[in-house]
Write an enzyme that holds these catalytic residues in place. Structure first.
Site, PDB file in Angstrom:
ATOM      1  N   ASP A 125       0.785  -1.247   0.000  1.00  0.00           N
ATOM      2  CA  ASP A 125       0.000   0.000   0.000  1.00  0.00           C
ATOM      3  C   ASP A 125       0.817   1.298   0.000  1.00  0.00           C
ATOM      4  O   ASP A 125       0.429   2.276   0.658  1.00  0.00           O
ATOM      5  CB  ASP A 125      -0.956   0.017   1.198  1.00  0.00           C
ATOM      6  CG  ASP A 125      -1.992  -1.091   1.146  1.00  0.00           C
ATOM      7  OD1 ASP A 125      -1.962  -1.896   0.195  1.00  0.00           O
ATOM      8  OD2 ASP A 125      -2.835  -1.166   2.065  1.00  0.00           O
ATOM      9  N   LYS A 164      -6.542  -4.682  -3.261  1.00  0.00           N
ATOM     10  CA  LYS A 164      -7.181  -5.441  -2.183  1.00  0.00           C
ATOM     11  C   LYS A 164      -8.252  -4.578  -1.509  1.00  0.00           C
ATOM     12  O   LYS A 164      -7.978  -3.445  -1.123  1.00  0.00           O
ATOM     13  CB  LYS A 164      -6.142  -5.938  -1.177  1.00  0.00           C
ATOM     14  CG  LYS A 164      -5.331  -4.851  -0.509  1.00  0.00           C
ATOM     15  CD  LYS A 164      -4.327  -5.477   0.447  1.00  0.00           C
ATOM     16  CE  LYS A 164      -3.571  -4.454   1.243  1.00  0.00           C
ATOM     17  NZ  LYS A 164      -4.368  -3.481   1.997  1.00  0.00           N
ATOM     18  N   CYS A 209      -2.312  -2.638   7.610  1.00  0.00           N
ATOM     19  CA  CYS A 209      -2.287  -3.535   6.446  1.00  0.00           C
ATOM     20  C   CYS A 209      -1.054  -4.437   6.407  1.00  0.00           C
ATOM     21  O   CYS A 209      -1.125  -5.563   5.900  1.00  0.00           O
ATOM     22  CB  CYS A 209      -2.435  -2.733   5.163  1.00  0.00           C
ATOM     23  SG  CYS A 209      -4.095  -2.046   5.005  1.00  0.00           S
TER      24      CYS A 209
END
Ligand code: C5J
Length: 220
Positions: free
Chosen positions: A24, A129, A162
């Site tokens: 990310d 995702k 995450c």
């Protein structure tokens, strides 16, 4: 196989079966005007790990080892985003609303792209995702199994959200996981520190942690 000095004990790095996962590193979390900023966070903390993450990616590319990038990203109609996630946090802007870099956390928007210095190159897997973890609703486990990946090296943001969720999901699927501590960051330094301790506790209950310099010194 190369033993990498790490906590809680050396990590066996297996070339040919090891992939790098960069979680990310998208503008939405790292730049002003994105989702992280909308939640009131100091995004400069995250930007500071871009150079180390670039060095880590370069190490894998040099050796032609696989690099996987993830983005937290939703479909434009938000059909993959639970209403609870949209409501959560009382942000100045919600997921799907238009900010300075387009719609927050929506696929294809400028803010959803990985920052320029870490941009994926042709042949690298990019996973969009909808959750915090990289295996939920992505098919990534099957893709990794198809190319016999058993070991994962982790970088990215945020350490306790995450990155940790993905690492725990990977752990449950049998991957041997190593987190590079100076290529991951949190908006909250105490959460990063606590996450690292959780990972290495009890003999590495989630995996291993090491600085980038240790990996660079041990590998070609
Ligand atoms: C968050 C992430 N913090 N990539 N996402 O919402 O850690």
């Amino acid at each position: 196989m190369t033993a990498i000095p790490a906590r809680p004990y050396p990590y066996d790095f297996v070339p040919g079966h090891t992939a790098l996962v960069v979680i990310d590193m998208q503008r939405d979390f790292i730049e002003t005007g994105g989702f992280g900023d909308s939640l009131g966070n100091d995004v400069a903390r995250l930007e500071a790990i871009v150079p180390a993450t670039a060095r880590l990616i370069a190490l894998f590319r040099r050796n032609r080892w696989p690099v996987i990038h993830t983005r937290e990203a939703h479909k434009p109609d938000l059909s993959d985003c639970p209403p609870s996630k949209i409501r959560r946090g009382n942000p100045s802007l919600h997921i799907g609303e238009v900010g300075a870099m387009g719609r927050l956390l929506v696929m294809g928007e400028p803010g959803n792209q990985i920052v320029d210095d870490l941009r994926p190159v042709e042949g690298e897997i990019v996973i969009d995702k909808p959750g915090k973890g990289m295996f939920w609703a992505t098919g990534l486990h099957e893709q990794l199994q198809a190319v016999a990946i058993t070991h994962l090296v982790f970088a990215g943001v945020t350490t306790e959200v995450c990155v940790q969720t993905s690492m725990r999901e990977a752990n449950d699927r049998g991957y041997e996981c190593l987190l590079i501590e100076d290529a991951t960051e949190s908006y909250f330094p105490e959460f990063k520190a606590a996450t690292i301790e959780m990972i290495v506790a009890q003999g590495g209950i989630v995996g291993w942690v090491t600085p980038l310099s240790a990996l660079e010194a041990a590998l070609p």
